[in-house]
Design a protein around this motif. Sequence first.
Motif, PDB file in Angstrom:
ATOM      1  N   PHE A  20      -3.560   8.783  -5.208  1.00 59.39           N
ATOM      2  CA  PHE A  20      -3.319  10.211  -5.033  1.00 59.39           C
ATOM      3  C   PHE A  20      -3.531  10.967  -6.342  1.00 59.39           C
ATOM      4  CE2 PHE A  20      -0.486  13.916  -4.967  1.00 59.39           C
ATOM      5  CZ  PHE A  20      -1.043  14.586  -3.892  1.00 59.39           C
ATOM      6  N   LYS A  21      -2.967  10.401  -7.429  1.00 58.26           N
ATOM      7  CA  LYS A  21      -3.143  11.050  -8.733  1.00 58.26           C
ATOM      8  C   LYS A  21      -4.621  11.080  -9.111  1.00 58.26           C
ATOM      9  CE  LYS A  21       1.341  10.269 -10.829  1.00 58.26           C
ATOM     10  NZ  LYS A  21       2.129   9.322 -11.609  1.00 58.26           N
ATOM     11  N   ALA A  22      -5.329   9.985  -8.813  1.00 59.38           N
ATOM     12  CA  ALA A  22      -6.754   9.927  -9.146  1.00 59.38           C
ATOM     13  C   ALA A  22      -7.511  11.032  -8.418  1.00 59.38           C
ATOM     14  CB  ALA A  22      -7.316   8.560  -8.780  1.00 59.38           C
ATOM     15  N   ILE A  23      -7.145  11.295  -7.157  1.00 62.94           N
ATOM     16  CA  ILE A  23      -7.833  12.349  -6.400  1.00 62.94           C
ATOM     17  C   ILE A  23      -7.558  13.713  -7.022  1.00 62.94           C
ATOM     18  CG2 ILE A  23      -7.934  13.526  -4.185  1.00 62.94           C
ATOM     19  CD1 ILE A  23      -7.298  10.828  -2.873  1.00 62.94           C
ATOM     20  N   VAL A  24      -6.291  13.965  -7.357  1.00 61.50           N
ATOM     21  CA  VAL A  24      -5.956  15.259  -7.964  1.00 61.50           C
ATOM     22  C   VAL A  24      -6.697  15.423  -9.295  1.00 61.50           C
ATOM     23  CG1 VAL A  24      -4.103  16.639  -8.922  1.00 61.50           C
ATOM     24  CG2 VAL A  24      -3.726  15.369  -6.824  1.00 61.50           C
ATOM     25  N   LEU A  25      -6.750  14.332 -10.084  1.00 60.42           N
ATOM     26  CA  LEU A  25      -7.479  14.399 -11.347  1.00 60.42           C
ATOM     27  C   LEU A  25      -8.966  14.631 -11.107  1.00 60.42           C
ATOM     28  CD1 LEU A  25      -5.668  11.560 -13.281  1.00 60.42           C
ATOM     29  CD2 LEU A  25      -5.812  13.936 -13.984  1.00 60.42           C
ATOM     30  N   PHE A  26      -9.498  14.051 -10.026  1.00 61.90           N
ATOM     31  CA  PHE A  26     -10.909  14.241  -9.707  1.00 61.90           C
ATOM     32  C   PHE A  26     -11.202  15.712  -9.414  1.00 61.90           C
ATOM     33  CE2 PHE A  26     -14.363  14.541  -6.627  1.00 61.90           C
ATOM     34  CZ  PHE A  26     -15.367  13.913  -7.323  1.00 61.90           C
ATOM     35  N   ILE A  27     -10.269  16.390  -8.716  1.00 60.00           N
ATOM     36  CA  ILE A  27     -10.441  17.815  -8.434  1.00 60.00           C
ATOM     37  C   ILE A  27     -10.427  18.601  -9.751  1.00 60.00           C
ATOM     38  CG2 ILE A  27      -9.443  19.809  -7.261  1.00 60.00           C
ATOM     39  CD1 ILE A  27      -8.334  17.843  -5.188  1.00 60.00           C
ATOM     40  N   LYS A  76      -5.416   9.355   5.834  1.00 57.30           N
ATOM     41  CA  LYS A  76      -5.709   8.357   6.873  1.00 57.30           C
ATOM     42  C   LYS A  76      -5.402   6.953   6.381  1.00 57.30           C
ATOM     43  CE  LYS A  76      -8.880  10.916   9.633  1.00 57.30           C
ATOM     44  NZ  LYS A  76     -10.213  11.467   9.591  1.00 57.30           N
ATOM     45  N   LEU A  77      -5.759   6.689   5.098  1.00 53.44           N
ATOM     46  CA  LEU A  77      -5.449   5.378   4.518  1.00 53.44           C
ATOM     47  C   LEU A  77      -3.951   5.121   4.553  1.00 53.44           C
ATOM     48  CD1 LEU A  77      -7.639   5.059   1.306  1.00 53.44           C
ATOM     49  CD2 LEU A  77      -7.663   3.573   3.292  1.00 53.44           C
ATOM     50  N   ARG A  78      -3.185   6.166   4.220  1.00 53.14           N
ATOM     51  CA  ARG A  78      -1.744   6.000   4.161  1.00 53.14           C
ATOM     52  C   ARG A  78      -1.190   5.711   5.552  1.00 53.14           C
ATOM     53  NH1 ARG A  78       1.450  10.956   1.984  1.00 53.14           N
ATOM     54  NH2 ARG A  78       0.722  11.636   4.005  1.00 53.14           N
ATOM     55  N   ASN A  79      -1.789   6.415   6.567  1.00 49.66           N
ATOM     56  CA  ASN A  79      -1.353   6.144   7.937  1.00 49.66           C
ATOM     57  C   ASN A  79      -1.616   4.695   8.305  1.00 49.66           C
ATOM     58  OD1 ASN A  79      -0.488   8.703   8.236  1.00 49.66           O
ATOM     59  ND2 ASN A  79      -2.292   9.450   9.318  1.00 49.66           N
ATOM     60  N   ALA A 127      -2.813  -2.213  -0.225  1.00 49.57           N
ATOM     61  CA  ALA A 127      -3.785  -3.290  -0.381  1.00 49.57           C
ATOM     62  C   ALA A 127      -4.892  -2.887  -1.337  1.00 49.57           C
ATOM     63  CB  ALA A 127      -4.361  -3.651   0.983  1.00 49.57           C
ATOM     64  N   VAL A 128      -5.389  -1.636  -1.183  1.00 52.19           N
ATOM     65  CA  VAL A 128      -6.445  -1.151  -2.059  1.00 52.19           C
ATOM     66  C   VAL A 128      -5.956  -1.102  -3.499  1.00 52.19           C
ATOM     67  CG1 VAL A 128      -7.883   0.836  -2.613  1.00 52.19           C
ATOM     68  CG2 VAL A 128      -7.554   0.189  -0.245  1.00 52.19           C
ATOM     69  N   GLU A 129      -4.705  -0.644  -3.651  1.00 58.54           N
ATOM     70  CA  GLU A 129      -4.213  -0.446  -5.004  1.00 58.54           C
ATOM     71  C   GLU A 129      -3.925  -1.762  -5.714  1.00 58.54           C
ATOM     72  OE1 GLU A 129      -1.000   2.259  -4.580  1.00 58.54           O
ATOM     73  OE2 GLU A 129      -2.299   4.011  -4.627  1.00 58.54           O
ATOM     74  N   THR A 130      -3.482  -2.798  -4.966  1.00 57.19           N
ATOM     75  CA  THR A 130      -3.169  -4.051  -5.645  1.00 57.19           C
ATOM     76  C   THR A 130      -4.411  -4.888  -5.877  1.00 57.19           C
ATOM     77  OG1 THR A 130      -2.626  -4.938  -3.475  1.00 57.19           O
ATOM     78  CG2 THR A 130      -0.784  -4.269  -4.876  1.00 57.19           C
TER      79      THR A 130
END
Lengths: 320, 97
Positions: free
Chosen positions: A33-40, A80-83, A89-92
């Motif tokens: 989530f932080k990565a997405i906000v930083l990407f914006i 959607k990933l969170r749902n 799994a992606v993060e680890t």
Amino acid sequence: MATLTTVGLIIDALLALGLMGLAWRVLANPDLFKAIVLFIAFGLVMALSWVRLEAPDIALAEAAIGAGLTGALLLGAFAKLRNAQTVAAVETSGTAHGTAHGIRSIALLIFILLLATGLGYVVWSLPAEDIGLSDAVAAHLDTSGVSNPVTAVLLNFRGYDTLLEMMVLLLALLGVWSLGDTAVHRESAPDPVLDTLSRTLTPLLILVAAYLLWAGAHAPGGAFQAGAVLAAAGVLLLLTGWRLPAALAAQPLRLVLVAGPAIFLALAVVTLLMEGRLLQFPPAWAGRLILVIETAATISIGVTLVALFRGAPPADEDRQ
Amino acid sequence: MIDYLTFVLLIGGGGFFLAGTVGLVRFPDVYSRLHALTKADNVGLGLMVAGLAVQAESWAVVGKLLLIWMLVLLAGASVSYLVAQGALQRRIRPWQR
């Protein structure tokens, strides 16, 4: 004047450092989530950098598509990933340790060093003062039908690039739709504040899109920027709980989606038959033809981007 | 004279942005951070718009500057409400000493 140049240099240096710092944080951040906000944030700083490089067309596109809509798409994908509870799994998966990891990072380091050396060499060997094809574009600008050189290149001189870009966008949507994703159709009463905001902003966004489309002929603007602004209105409406009426969801939506690419392609075929070359517009007609293409393209691009954000094709929702 | 006015207004606006940024970094919870952020956006940008408006060459430019400010006010107020609402729904308690 000297102080102004110094201030400009400092701003440029801060922008460049900020871009690299943000890019590093986006890639290194374990929190998606932080990565997405930083990407914006990265996209917004990038847009500022384009303004500093005196490329307002690209700055507009970067701010609207690179930061705005890509950000919305990434956040949608994240939700959607969170749902699906796969974020963990992606993060680890990125934090595997061991000797293979060490060898891999050394190989990667060597590769990056080689790449940086090669890029540095290429940039260094460029002629210091090269205006590229600007003179050629300026010389033929009066036959292009528009007075903005960027639009002249995008819609006339290199029109097939733009045609292919629109096809790519359509293909991307087909790809997303064919995944057969079934978005949960949640009907929720819109939040009063969000509702008021979208009711105020939507007409304004449509106006801005129309302005950008019209201005593209003589000033920074054009179909992609206008389409992105239109899509912003659509995304806002989707977020407030608005859904496309069922009567429009099946055939009319698909017609609008292909209208832009289809008109573009039809004109390409017509010019190929009449003028002997793909997308070679007769100068007397060029301005009008470009406006027709751009209008259709704006609407198709806007609707395609909103559909990408929505994910699942709306007709499938009704069947559930 | 007008240049001095612009100078004062822009520096004042910059001060609000700086204070807002410090608040965003230093304040203890989401609600007080929103407070700091919206102050910077609303007043700081307002001062900057005022500073630029007195330099404008035509009323059309002043109108555009004001329009930008109004849009940021609208977006800022709505978004900070939405963020606070989301935080409340997740049962994040306001910070207490």
